[in-house]
Design an enzyme around this catalytic site. Structure first.
Site, PDB file in Angstrom:
ATOM      1  N   GLY A 115       0.832  -1.203   0.000  1.00  9.50           N
ATOM      2  CA  GLY A 115       0.000   0.000   0.000  1.00  9.50           C
ATOM      3  C   GLY A 115       0.856   1.237   0.000  1.00  9.50           C
ATOM      4  O   GLY A 115       2.044   1.190  -0.312  1.00  9.50           O
ATOM      5  N   ASN A 116       0.255   2.357   0.318  1.00 10.72           N
ATOM      6  CA  ASN A 116       1.005   3.613   0.387  1.00 10.72           C
ATOM      7  C   ASN A 116       0.347   4.522   1.416  1.00 10.72           C
ATOM      8  O   ASN A 116      -0.667   4.162   2.005  1.00 10.72           O
ATOM      9  CB  ASN A 116       1.077   4.264  -0.995  1.00 10.72           C
ATOM     10  CG  ASN A 116      -0.294   4.525  -1.552  1.00 10.72           C
ATOM     11  OD1 ASN A 116      -1.028   5.364  -1.056  1.00 10.72           O
ATOM     12  ND2 ASN A 116      -0.677   3.758  -2.575  1.00 10.72           N
ATOM     13  N   ARG A 117       0.926   5.698   1.604  1.00 10.15           N
ATOM     14  CA  ARG A 117       0.493   6.552   2.717  1.00 10.15           C
ATOM     15  C   ARG A 117      -0.587   7.559   2.341  1.00 10.15           C
ATOM     16  O   ARG A 117      -0.878   8.461   3.109  1.00 10.15           O
ATOM     17  CB  ARG A 117       1.721   7.268   3.300  1.00 10.15           C
ATOM     18  CG  ARG A 117       2.683   6.278   3.957  1.00 10.15           C
ATOM     19  CD  ARG A 117       3.943   6.949   4.414  1.00 10.15           C
ATOM     20  NE  ARG A 117       3.655   8.070   5.296  1.00 10.15           N
ATOM     21  CZ  ARG A 117       4.517   9.027   5.603  1.00 10.15           C
ATOM     22  NH1 ARG A 117       5.716   8.986   5.086  1.00 10.15           N
ATOM     23  NH2 ARG A 117       4.185   9.996   6.417  1.00 10.15           N
ATOM     24  N   SER A 118      -1.199   7.405   1.191  1.00 10.72           N
ATOM     25  CA  SER A 118      -2.232   8.371   0.806  1.00 10.72           C
ATOM     26  C   SER A 118      -3.513   8.134   1.604  1.00 10.72           C
ATOM     27  O   SER A 118      -4.033   7.023   1.655  1.00 10.72           O
ATOM     28  CB  SER A 118      -2.514   8.227  -0.696  1.00 10.72           C
ATOM     29  OG  SER A 118      -3.577   9.075  -1.043  1.00 10.72           O
TER      30      SER A 118
END
Ligand code: CTP
Length: 395
Positions: free
Chosen positions: A201-204
């Protein structure tokens, strides 16, 4: 924008302090006009400190500045919260016996009314008749809601929630320049499953995309928000399509791009996914002290859209860690060219900037790889600047 907030004498006056603070933080010039009875609940000092402007209630104070008409005349929007049965009745009758009612009469700005009172008072035919009159004259009602009142009673009469009041004010202020247009926005961050409990995933958080959806809604657009694992609540009044993986996001966006006038890819999309997804949770002992995950490249949704012959105005994002402005513009220009987008909003991200912060700063790279616009401030301010630039492309 100049927001005049009329506060009446009700216990919900304390909640309006939070609304005033949000409006100030969003960059508005807020002037509070409490009634005499409002000051029984919240002091003028609090209103002055929070609004950062002087507060007066007295009709005969500052007569030289013709305050009783000046505040109303200069308002871009007037909010009355909490609006009591008494003030609602005065407004319905067109009375002007205090600074607040004077200011409303002297104003041509849109008026947002957020009533709060006991259920019996709200349901009284006199109040209902007065509310009907205010509606007929174009005043915008927000609430009241049903729920716990001040005492032990429960019923209709609670002040609308903070976010609903702020949204009603910003909607009243927004230009209706997207009326009749469809805007599709992807937001959030994709998750590519490794096994049933883990993902890439990512931090958005989705906050910038959600701010775009709110701004487009307020400007009159029909909005579709394709939300990938949003960590912020989806706004009311937009159609939200929840997705998780890149494949789901791609399908949802492509399905709706045909009807869109403007399409903004604000989602952080994973460039890769695990080639296979384990059906059962992976065990560390089975890996024998070390392991690797084979990755397959995902399709580039923005590039796919950019290659279509007939397509909406396309806006992409580029979250970059370069600190030098010319390097950021160059990266944006390259991305715009490669993906066939009309605009790329480049923002610098690092610890404490971009992800998870209330503010944002973007350079909008447009035609010929030059800076078409720049925006800095709340995510809402940035959202409006991006929509302005997208509208300019249309024209
Ligand atoms: N994007 C997309 N599909 C992907 C990856 C990205 O549609 N598979 C979109 C994003 O939503 C964003 C824009 O493309 O609007 C830029 O994404 P970014 O990851 O910065 O672009 P990349 O081409 O992956 O560039 P980089 O080499 O910097 O990773």
């Amino acid at each position: 924008m100049r927001v005049v907030v009329g506060v009446c004498g009700g216990i919900a006056a304390y909640k309006v302090v939070g609304v005033i603070r949000t409006l100030v933080l969003e960059g508005h010039d807020v002037h509070v006009i409490p009634t005499e009875s409002a000051l029984q609940f919240v002091g003028a000092t609090t209103f002055e400190a929070i609004s950062r402007n002087p507060v007066s209630t007295d009709l005969f104070h500052g007569v030289a500045e013709v305050k009783h008409v000046a505040l109303g005349q200069s308002a871009d929007v007037v909010l009355i919260a909490p609006a009591t049965a008494n003030t609602i009745a005065k407004l319905a009758a067109g009375l002007s016996d205090n600074l607040l009612t004077n200011s409303v009469l002297a104003s041509r700005a849109p008026v947002v009314v957020a009533p709060a009172m006991h259920t019996e008072m709200w349901e009284n035919p006199a109040t209902q008749h007065n509310i009907g009159l205010l509606r007929e004259r174009g005043m915008r009602l927000v609430g009241p809601e049903s729920g716990q009142l001040t005492g032990s009673d429960v019923g209709v009469g609670r002040l609308a929630e903070h976010d609903a009041i702020v949204a009603a004010v910003t909607t009243a202020l927004a230009p209706r320049d997207l009326e009749g247009r469809t805007v599709v926005i992807s937001a959030g961050g994709t998750r590519e499953p490794i096994d049933p409990v883990r993902f890439i995933g990512n931090r958005s958080s989705g906050a910038q995309g959600v701010a775009l959806a709110e701004a487009a809604r307020d400007r009159g657009a029909d909005v579709v928000l394709v939300g990938a694992n949003l960590e912020v609540p989806a706004p009311a009044g937009v159609r939200t399509v929840p997705v998780s993986t890149v494949a789901e996001l791609r399908e949802a966006v492509l399905e709706r791009s045909g009807t869109a006038d403007i399409l903004v890819m604000a989602a952080a999309v994973s460039d890769y996914r695990p080639t296979t997804t384990a059906e059962k949770k992976m065990k560390k002992d089975a890996a024998g002290g070390g392991t690797s995950i084979e990755l397959t490249q995902n399709p580039d949704i923005l590039a796919e859209l950019g290659a279509q012959e007939s397509r909406p105005v396309l806006v992409g994002f580029a979250a970059e860690t370069e600190s030098d402005e010319s390097a950021l513009v160059e990266l944006g220009a390259g991305k715009r060219e490669r993906k066939g987008a009309d605009l790329i909003a480049v923002n610098r991200v690092d610890e404490g900037r971009g992800f998870g912060t209330p503010d944002n700063e973007v350079l909008i790279v447009g035609d010929g790889g030059t800076v078409a616009a720049r925006a800095c401030g709340s995510k809402r301010t940035v959202a409006d600047a991006i929509l302005d630039a997208a509208l300019a492309v249309r024209r």
